[in-house]
Design a protein around this motif. Structure first.
Motif: not given
Length: 148
Positions: A85-109
């Motif tokens: 919810s707040v991005g502790v230690a670099g965790a992608p924030k809930f609702g932050d498309a920019g933070a999640w996009a590179p991770r999603v691009a690597k694939g669900f696995d």
């Protein structure tokens, strides 16, 4: 002077003896009136050691008492929100498309592997040690679907 020392030693030994006797009596008195089952419950171990790869009674009991997999939203709200919810230690924030996009691009696995095995400051399975893989998957799906 030696008689004073003898008196002191007698009094000291008498005091030590009284403390010892009091200690023994107080522990004995606590057990009076208790059944063997109550005593066994009172002195039972507080926890068990569970070695990786072996079946653990506690873990089996936790899984057995479950009413099926919890929803991804429920897992997120109970376990993931503290960091995501707040991005502790670099965790992608809930609702932050920019933070999640590179991770999603690597694939669900890749997301699943990171969640199950841990990554950087995130421990394995986040903070949900009792979550099944299916529940972890639901939490990841919930977070990624709400971060587009």
């Amino acid at each position: 002077m030696s008689s004073l020392i003898k008196i002191f030693h007698r009094k000291l030994f008498a005091l030590i003896g009284m403390v010892g006797l009091t200690t023994i009596m107080s522990s004995t008195v606590n057990a009076i009136g208790q059944s063997p089952e109550e005593i066994t419950a009172r002195i039972a171990p507080v926890g068990n050691v569970c070695i990786a790869g072996e079946e653990c009674e506690v873990a089996a009991a936790a899984v057995a008492s479950s009413d099926g997999p919890r929803s991804g939203e429920a897992i997120y709200n109970q376990f993931c929100t503290a960091c995501h919810s707040v991005g502790v230690a670099g965790a992608p924030k809930f609702g932050d498309a920019g933070a999640w996009a590179p991770r999603v691009a690597k694939g669900f696995d890749s997301l699943m592997s990171n969640a199950i095995n841990g990554l950087n400051a995130m421990p394995p399975r986040g903070t949900c040690t009792t979550c099944s893989d299916e529940e972890i998957q639901g939490a990841i799906e919930y977070m990624t679907e709400n971060s587009k």
